[in-house]
Write an enzyme that holds these catalytic residues in place. Sequence first.
Site, mmCIF file in Angstrom:
data_model
loop_
_atom_site.group_PDB
_atom_site.id
_atom_site.type_symbol
_atom_site.label_atom_id
_atom_site.label_comp_id
_atom_site.label_asym_id
_atom_site.label_seq_id
_atom_site.Cartn_x
_atom_site.Cartn_y
_atom_site.Cartn_z
ATOM 1 N N ALA A 72 0.857 -1.184 0.000
ATOM 2 C CA ALA A 72 0.000 0.000 0.000
ATOM 3 C C ALA A 72 0.896 1.238 0.000
ATOM 4 C CB ALA A 72 -0.887 -0.018 1.223
ATOM 5 N N GLY A 103 0.721 -5.010 0.860
ATOM 6 C CA GLY A 103 -0.455 -5.079 -0.013
ATOM 7 C C GLY A 103 -0.164 -5.749 -1.345
ATOM 8 N N GLU A 124 4.446 -5.114 7.270
ATOM 9 C CA GLU A 124 3.679 -4.041 7.932
ATOM 10 C C GLU A 124 4.070 -3.842 9.397
ATOM 11 O OE1 GLU A 124 2.379 -6.397 5.973
ATOM 12 O OE2 GLU A 124 0.866 -5.534 4.643
HETATM 13 N N1 CO8 Z 1 4.559 3.157 -0.616
HETATM 14 C C1 CO8 Z 1 4.959 4.298 -1.182
HETATM 15 N N2 CO8 Z 1 6.134 4.443 -1.814
HETATM 16 C C2 CO8 Z 1 6.944 3.378 -1.872
HETATM 17 C C3 CO8 Z 1 6.594 2.143 -1.303
HETATM 18 C C4 CO8 Z 1 5.326 2.052 -0.665
HETATM 19 N N3 CO8 Z 1 4.875 0.907 -0.121
HETATM 20 N N4 CO8 Z 1 7.604 1.272 -1.521
HETATM 21 C C5 CO8 Z 1 8.545 1.933 -2.184
HETATM 22 N N5 CO8 Z 1 8.155 3.211 -2.408
HETATM 23 C C6 CO8 Z 1 8.896 4.267 -3.095
HETATM 24 C C7 CO8 Z 1 10.037 4.801 -2.248
HETATM 25 O O1 CO8 Z 1 9.564 5.746 -1.309
HETATM 26 C C8 CO8 Z 1 10.928 5.392 -3.305
HETATM 27 O O2 CO8 Z 1 10.387 6.632 -3.680
HETATM 28 P P1 CO8 Z 1 11.356 7.963 -3.752
HETATM 29 O O3 CO8 Z 1 12.326 7.625 -4.856
HETATM 30 O O4 CO8 Z 1 10.397 9.053 -4.086
HETATM 31 O O5 CO8 Z 1 12.004 8.048 -2.421
HETATM 32 C C9 CO8 Z 1 10.751 4.438 -4.491
HETATM 33 O O6 CO8 Z 1 9.521 3.743 -4.258
HETATM 34 C C10 CO8 Z 1 11.858 3.422 -4.602
HETATM 35 O O7 CO8 Z 1 11.951 2.769 -3.362
HETATM 36 P P2 CO8 Z 1 13.345 2.521 -2.603
HETATM 37 O O8 CO8 Z 1 14.284 3.629 -2.914
HETATM 38 O O9 CO8 Z 1 13.062 2.242 -1.183
HETATM 39 O O10 CO8 Z 1 13.820 1.197 -3.373
HETATM 40 P P3 CO8 Z 1 14.785 0.055 -2.824
HETATM 41 O O11 CO8 Z 1 15.085 -0.810 -3.986
HETATM 42 O O12 CO8 Z 1 15.923 0.631 -2.068
HETATM 43 O O13 CO8 Z 1 13.879 -0.758 -1.749
HETATM 44 C C11 CO8 Z 1 11.910 -1.883 -0.988
HETATM 45 C C12 CO8 Z 1 12.775 -1.467 -2.179
HETATM 46 C C13 CO8 Z 1 12.690 -2.855 -0.092
HETATM 47 C C14 CO8 Z 1 10.655 -2.558 -1.527
HETATM 48 C C15 CO8 Z 1 11.550 -0.629 -0.154
HETATM 49 O O14 CO8 Z 1 11.056 0.365 -1.042
HETATM 50 C C16 CO8 Z 1 10.488 -0.877 0.880
HETATM 51 O O15 CO8 Z 1 10.772 -1.427 1.931
HETATM 52 N N6 CO8 Z 1 9.254 -0.417 0.611
HETATM 53 C C17 CO8 Z 1 8.144 -0.497 1.556
HETATM 54 C C18 CO8 Z 1 7.611 -1.911 1.652
HETATM 55 C C19 CO8 Z 1 6.516 -1.944 2.669
HETATM 56 O O16 CO8 Z 1 6.680 -1.655 3.843
HETATM 57 N N7 CO8 Z 1 5.289 -2.332 2.224
HETATM 58 C C20 CO8 Z 1 4.139 -2.426 3.065
HETATM 59 C C21 CO8 Z 1 3.350 -1.168 2.974
HETATM 60 S S1 CO8 Z 1 1.983 -1.131 4.119
HETATM 61 C C22 CO8 Z 1 0.871 -2.141 3.386
HETATM 62 O O17 CO8 Z 1 1.033 -2.634 2.310
HETATM 63 C C23 CO8 Z 1 -0.402 -2.350 4.158
HETATM 64 C C24 CO8 Z 1 -1.511 -2.837 3.249
HETATM 65 C C25 CO8 Z 1 -2.853 -2.751 3.898
HETATM 66 C C26 CO8 Z 1 -3.469 -1.385 3.876
HETATM 67 C C27 CO8 Z 1 -4.939 -1.496 4.191
HETATM 68 C C28 CO8 Z 1 -5.467 -0.307 4.872
HETATM 69 C C29 CO8 Z 1 -6.872 -0.518 5.384
#
Ligand code: CO8
Length: 252
Positions: free
Chosen positions: A62, A105, A128
């Site tokens: 998400a 997500g 999460e």
């Molecule tokens: N949301 C928003 N932006 C994201 C997300 C995300 N989940 N994941 C990556 N991005 C963005 C980064 O912020 C970055 O943007 P910017 O260049 O503007 O800073 C760009 O994508 C590239 O990401 P990274 O530089 O971090 O790339 P890496 O290759 O270094 O890392 C990863 C990749 C390991 C995937 C890392 O990006 C990461 O850990 N991302 C988050 C993963 C995460 O925590 N996901 C769970 C999110 S919460 C969720 O899914 C809950 C769902 C249920 C919601 C229901 C509500 C009722």
Amino acid sequence: MNVLFEKIDRIVIAKLNRPKALNALNSELMHELISGLLEYDKSPEIGCIIITGNKKAFCAGADIKEMAEKDFTAMFNEDYFGYWEIFSRIKTPIIAAVNGYAFGGGCELAMMCDIIYASENAQFGQPEIKLGVIPGIGGTQRLTKLVGKSKAMEIILTGKTINAEEAEKIGLITQVLPKENFTKQIIKKAHLIASYSKTALKAAKEATNQALESSLKDGIVFERKLFHSLFHTQNQTEGMSAFLEKRTPNFN
Ligand code: CO8
């Protein structure tokens, strides 16, 4: 556009298209994806849907930027992400084609699909817990049903990453496929599914999903009623006649 749809004969490929955010799911993407899929679901021509991302990410979860500022009142009143429930109303078979990250997500979206193929470089996880929350699009429920309580607990409580091989081993995904020609291999599998009777496909999906909802006894009654009802269809006559006549069936 947050999702690109491509129709090839009887299949549709829905490609998540927010590469700069690793295909993070925001509200716009959710609405575009689900409303597009509902339209194709109505078409008798479409027998299989593929949801995919890009080589780096199927979907990194998400959109944390969209969620970060919200408080309980906003989440509750918007019923944030409640619309994902509509996804389960899609009756056409859906394949998740996972390359790269399927986190949070993204992993939940894959689990909402009917079959999950992953390339060798795919990674799965429910991270999460590291954000101070828990999975919210069905992850605690679907993952537990797929891999059992013990494995699901470990994945959800530690936020650990699972590689494609392990994901296949524990039953989270259907199969790992070589990364060369990954999409081509899945298109071929989707064409095979789409070559069958759409009514039978929908019935098969509905009956199989029922196994997760009911007792064995009730599920078997449900299956039998659907099985009987397919004898109303021209495709049942065609499928069985073709077998007896030793020819390929021509389903409409
Ligand atoms: N949301 C928003 N932006 C994201 C997300 C995300 N989940 N994941 C990556 N991005 C963005 C980064 O912020 C970055 O943007 P910017 O260049 O503007 O800073 C760009 O994508 C590239 O990401 P990274 O530089 O971090 O790339 P890496 O290759 O270094 O890392 C990863 C990749 C390991 C995937 C890392 O990006 C990461 O850990 N991302 C988050 C993963 C995460 O925590 N996901 C769970 C999110 S919460 C969720 O899914 C809950 C769902 C249920 C919601 C229901 C509500 C009722």
